[in-house]
Design a protein around this motif. Sequence first.
Motif, PDB file in Angstrom:
ATOM      1  N   ASP A   1     -30.044  20.155  13.826  1.00 18.22           N
ATOM      2  CA  ASP A   1     -30.340  19.427  12.583  1.00 18.22           C
ATOM      3  C   ASP A   1     -29.913  20.220  11.353  1.00 18.22           C
ATOM      4  N   MET A   2     -29.627  21.480  11.578  1.00 16.06           N
ATOM      5  CA  MET A   2     -29.330  22.339  10.430  1.00 16.06           C
ATOM      6  C   MET A   2     -27.924  22.905  10.531  1.00 16.06           C
ATOM      7  N   ASP A   3     -26.996  22.074  10.967  1.00 10.69           N
ATOM      8  CA  ASP A   3     -25.615  22.528  11.027  1.00 10.69           C
ATOM      9  C   ASP A   3     -25.174  22.814   9.595  1.00 10.69           C
TER      10      ASP A   3
ATOM     11  N   THR B   1     -29.659  26.821   5.145  1.00 10.01           N
ATOM     12  CA  THR B   1     -29.918  25.395   5.367  1.00 10.01           C
ATOM     13  C   THR B   1     -31.259  24.983   4.793  1.00 10.01           C
ATOM     14  N   HIS B   2     -32.058  25.958   4.427  1.00 12.95           N
ATOM     15  CA  HIS B   2     -33.373  25.692   3.825  1.00 12.95           C
ATOM     16  C   HIS B   2     -33.810  26.934   3.057  1.00 12.95           C
ATOM     17  N   THR B   3     -34.884  26.798   2.294  1.00 16.77           N
ATOM     18  CA  THR B   3     -35.366  27.946   1.528  1.00 16.77           C
ATOM     19  C   THR B   3     -36.326  28.800   2.356  1.00 16.77           C
ATOM     20  N   SER B   4     -36.591  28.387   3.601  1.00  9.68           N
ATOM     21  CA  SER B   4     -37.550  29.123   4.439  1.00  9.68           C
ATOM     22  C   SER B   4     -37.193  30.596   4.684  1.00  9.68           C
ATOM     23  N   PRO B   5     -35.899  30.990   4.723  1.00  2.05           N
ATOM     24  CA  PRO B   5     -35.616  32.419   4.901  1.00  2.05           C
ATOM     25  C   PRO B   5     -36.359  33.297   3.907  1.00  2.05           C
TER      26      PRO B   5
ATOM     27  N   TYR C   1     -27.896  24.011   1.863  1.00  3.20           N
ATOM     28  CA  TYR C   1     -26.650  23.349   2.286  1.00  3.20           C
ATOM     29  C   TYR C   1     -26.748  22.868   3.733  1.00  3.20           C
ATOM     30  N   ARG C   2     -26.163  21.723   3.985  1.00  7.81           N
ATOM     31  CA  ARG C   2     -26.056  21.251   5.376  1.00  7.81           C
ATOM     32  C   ARG C   2     -24.770  20.458   5.514  1.00  7.81           C
ATOM     33  N   ARG C   3     -24.269  20.436   6.762  1.00 11.67           N
ATOM     34  CA  ARG C   3     -23.031  19.680   6.957  1.00 11.67           C
ATOM     35  C   ARG C   3     -23.331  18.213   7.153  1.00 11.67           C
TER      36      ARG C   3
ATOM     37  N   HIS D   1     -31.630  20.461  -2.942  1.00 10.15           N
ATOM     38  CA  HIS D   1     -32.546  21.462  -3.499  1.00 10.15           C
ATOM     39  C   HIS D   1     -33.892  21.424  -2.799  1.00 10.15           C
ATOM     40  N   GLN D   2     -34.457  22.586  -2.616  1.00  9.36           N
ATOM     41  CA  GLN D   2     -35.794  22.653  -2.021  1.00  9.36           C
ATOM     42  C   GLN D   2     -36.685  23.595  -2.821  1.00  9.36           C
ATOM     43  N   VAL D   3     -37.994  23.385  -2.627  1.00  9.08           N
ATOM     44  CA  VAL D   3     -38.945  24.411  -3.053  1.00  9.08           C
ATOM     45  C   VAL D   3     -39.766  24.771  -1.827  1.00  9.08           C
ATOM     46  N   GLU D   4     -39.679  26.037  -1.472  1.00  4.14           N
ATOM     47  CA  GLU D   4     -40.475  26.543  -0.363  1.00  4.14           C
ATOM     48  C   GLU D   4     -41.793  27.048  -0.915  1.00  4.14           C
ATOM     49  N   GLY D   5     -42.843  26.953  -0.116  1.00  3.61           N
ATOM     50  CA  GLY D   5     -44.119  27.542  -0.533  1.00  3.61           C
ATOM     51  C   GLY D   5     -44.670  28.380   0.605  1.00  3.61           C
TER      52      GLY D   5
ATOM     53  N   PRO E   1     -40.530  25.048  14.174  1.00  3.24           N
ATOM     54  CA  PRO E   1     -40.697  26.244  15.007  1.00  3.24           C
ATOM     55  C   PRO E   1     -41.510  27.339  14.313  1.00  3.24           C
ATOM     56  N   PHE E   2     -41.543  27.304  12.980  1.00  7.31           N
ATOM     57  CA  PHE E   2     -42.175  28.417  12.256  1.00  7.31           C
ATOM     58  C   PHE E   2     -43.585  28.091  11.750  1.00  7.31           C
ATOM     59  N   THR E   3     -44.096  26.911  12.131  1.00  7.15           N
ATOM     60  CA  THR E   3     -45.484  26.588  11.771  1.00  7.15           C
ATOM     61  C   THR E   3     -46.209  26.056  12.997  1.00  7.15           C
TER      62      THR E   3
ATOM     63  N   PHE F   1     -42.832  15.671   2.736  1.00  8.07           N
ATOM     64  CA  PHE F   1     -42.230  16.949   3.141  1.00  8.07           C
ATOM     65  C   PHE F   1     -42.953  17.555   4.338  1.00  8.07           C
ATOM     66  N   GLY F   2     -42.306  18.567   4.900  1.00  6.01           N
ATOM     67  CA  GLY F   2     -42.855  19.258   6.059  1.00  6.01           C
ATOM     68  C   GLY F   2     -43.671  20.471   5.645  1.00  6.01           C
ATOM     69  N   ALA F   3     -44.629  20.798   6.494  1.00  2.54           N
ATOM     70  CA  ALA F   3     -45.491  21.940   6.171  1.00  2.54           C
ATOM     71  C   ALA F   3     -46.266  22.342   7.420  1.00  2.54           C
ATOM     72  N   GLY F   4     -47.086  23.336   7.288  1.00  2.00           N
ATOM     73  CA  GLY F   4     -47.918  23.740   8.426  1.00  2.00           C
ATOM     74  C   GLY F   4     -48.536  25.095   8.212  1.00  2.00           C
ATOM     75  N   MET F   5     -49.336  25.517   9.207  1.00  2.11           N
ATOM     76  CA  MET F   5     -49.889  26.873   9.181  1.00  2.11           C
ATOM     77  C   MET F   5     -48.821  27.795   9.779  1.00  2.11           C
TER      78      MET F   5
ATOM     79  N   PHE G   1     -50.307  29.305   5.126  1.00  5.01           N
ATOM     80  CA  PHE G   1     -49.589  28.037   5.274  1.00  5.01           C
ATOM     81  C   PHE G   1     -48.248  28.100   4.551  1.00  5.01           C
ATOM     82  N   ALA G   2     -47.392  27.188   4.934  1.00  6.24           N
ATOM     83  CA  ALA G   2     -46.068  27.119   4.320  1.00  6.24           C
ATOM     84  C   ALA G   2     -45.682  25.652   4.176  1.00  6.24           C
ATOM     85  N   PHE G   3     -44.802  25.414   3.238  1.00  4.50           N
ATOM     86  CA  PHE G   3     -44.296  24.044   3.079  1.00  4.50           C
ATOM     87  C   PHE G   3     -42.890  24.104   2.509  1.00  4.50           C
ATOM     88  N   GLY G   4     -42.152  23.038   2.750  1.00  8.89           N
ATOM     89  CA  GLY G   4     -40.792  22.985   2.217  1.00  8.89           C
ATOM     90  C   GLY G   4     -40.494  21.572   1.737  1.00  8.89           C
TER      91      GLY G   4
HETATM   92  N1  DAH Z   1     -37.484  24.298   6.182  1.00  7.67           N
HETATM   93  C1  DAH Z   1     -37.820  22.944   6.614  1.00  7.67           C
HETATM   94  C2  DAH Z   1     -36.618  22.055   6.433  1.00  7.67           C
HETATM   95  O1  DAH Z   1     -35.788  22.344   5.630  1.00  7.67           O
HETATM   96  C3  DAH Z   1     -38.950  22.400   5.793  1.00  7.67           C
HETATM   97  C4  DAH Z   1     -40.230  23.089   6.076  1.00  7.67           C
HETATM   98  C5  DAH Z   1     -41.069  22.610   6.996  1.00  7.67           C
HETATM   99  C6  DAH Z   1     -40.545  24.255   5.396  1.00  7.67           C
HETATM  100  C7  DAH Z   1     -42.277  23.217   7.270  1.00  7.67           C
HETATM  101  C8  DAH Z   1     -41.735  24.899   5.672  1.00  7.67           C
HETATM  102  C9  DAH Z   1     -42.595  24.361   6.592  1.00  7.67           C
HETATM  103  O2  DAH Z   1     -42.126  26.002   5.042  1.00  7.67           O
HETATM  104  O3  DAH Z   1     -43.770  24.985   6.864  1.00  7.67           O
HETATM  105  O4  DAH Z   1     -36.520  21.064   7.067  1.00  7.67           O
END
Ligand code: DAH
Length: 377
Positions: free
Chosen positions: A179-181, A199-203, A225-227, A239-243, A281-283, A320-324, A343-346
Amino acid sequence: MQSTELGFEKPLAALGVTQAEQITARFAGLRAHFDGQFQTVHAESEWKLFRDRWLGRKSGVLALVTDNWLRPSTPELKRAVGAALNDLRSYVESQIESRRLAIESGADQSALAHEHVDLSLPGVTRPIGSHHLIRQVFQEIEDIFVSIGFSVVEGPEIETPYYNFEALNIPEFHPVRDDMDTFYLDLPKGAPTPLLLRTHTSPMQIRTMEKRKPPVRVIVPGKVYRRDNPDATHSFIFHQVEGLAVDADITFCDFTGTIEYFVKQFFGPGVKTRFRPSYFPFTEPSVEFDVSCIFCGGSGTAASGGTCSKCKGAGWIELFGAGMVDPAVYGFVNYDPKKVSGFAFGMGIDRLAMLKYQIDDIQVFFQNDVRFLRQFP
Ligand code: DAH
């Protein structure tokens, strides 16, 4: 000037002037001649020539009249010549002087007309740009999170697979990578690691936790960025905002409370939120946050009576997606999963902006058509 006619280059006697009346006529002729020429004198340069022609010390008309008519005349005529010459001189001088004043003030007038500043005219207004809507939405989101104790960090758009995937618990052959090509950089042979556009701000979760000890409360705005092929909801850049919030005793309640607070601040107090189980995978657990449809108020029915086209009748819109934070992630950053939780969210900013400002094509954010941009000054 036809001086022969006027005769001031010869003595009066040579002109046959012997009577006072003849003198008067001679001077009248001179004066008429002066007047005729004087009419044509307007420019400053003409005026100077004219003045010299009449008042020049050696060869001006009046100097010649003095030399040729006054000096050699008989004692009987001298009085009359002297008186007439004085009259003519004061006439010529006063005319020339008044023309000088006229020319000067005329020049002043026209200079004034050039320099005149009309203070009542509107000023020159230079068009001033404004922030792009995406930047404005970033700012709104930052303000909300900063007000509850988060700080803002930014990170690189070029990442290593380690930060973009592995440290986020996405090993090399994990299907989520499909999904993140993304775009990989062409690097010289032997480069220590491949590089890709994130591909996301999660790094930045990983980079932040590597640098800071808990407690951590950050948001990370930025480009990703994604293909993806461009269409109304996809773009290869967005654009994303990671938390990320990690501390000794962060619970699922803190998590949902924070998200709910944000959503109500952003969309207004009337909206409702819900979350559904999801997978990242990360929550663990992972959720997908939904907001009650801002177009139909959550009823699923449009104002026209038909089904709401935005939420397709569901009454909810996926936000949006999120989790512990998954304990496995802490292993990558040397946090002790037994001591910390978080917790985290994106969130996709383009999507949030489209929902809030009722924009139905993500492409307008990147086309930079001023007719669109001007709607969000
Ligand atoms: N990085 C995910 C995406 O781009 C979004 C996301 C999901 C970020 C869950 C997170 C999270 O921090 O907990 O699809």
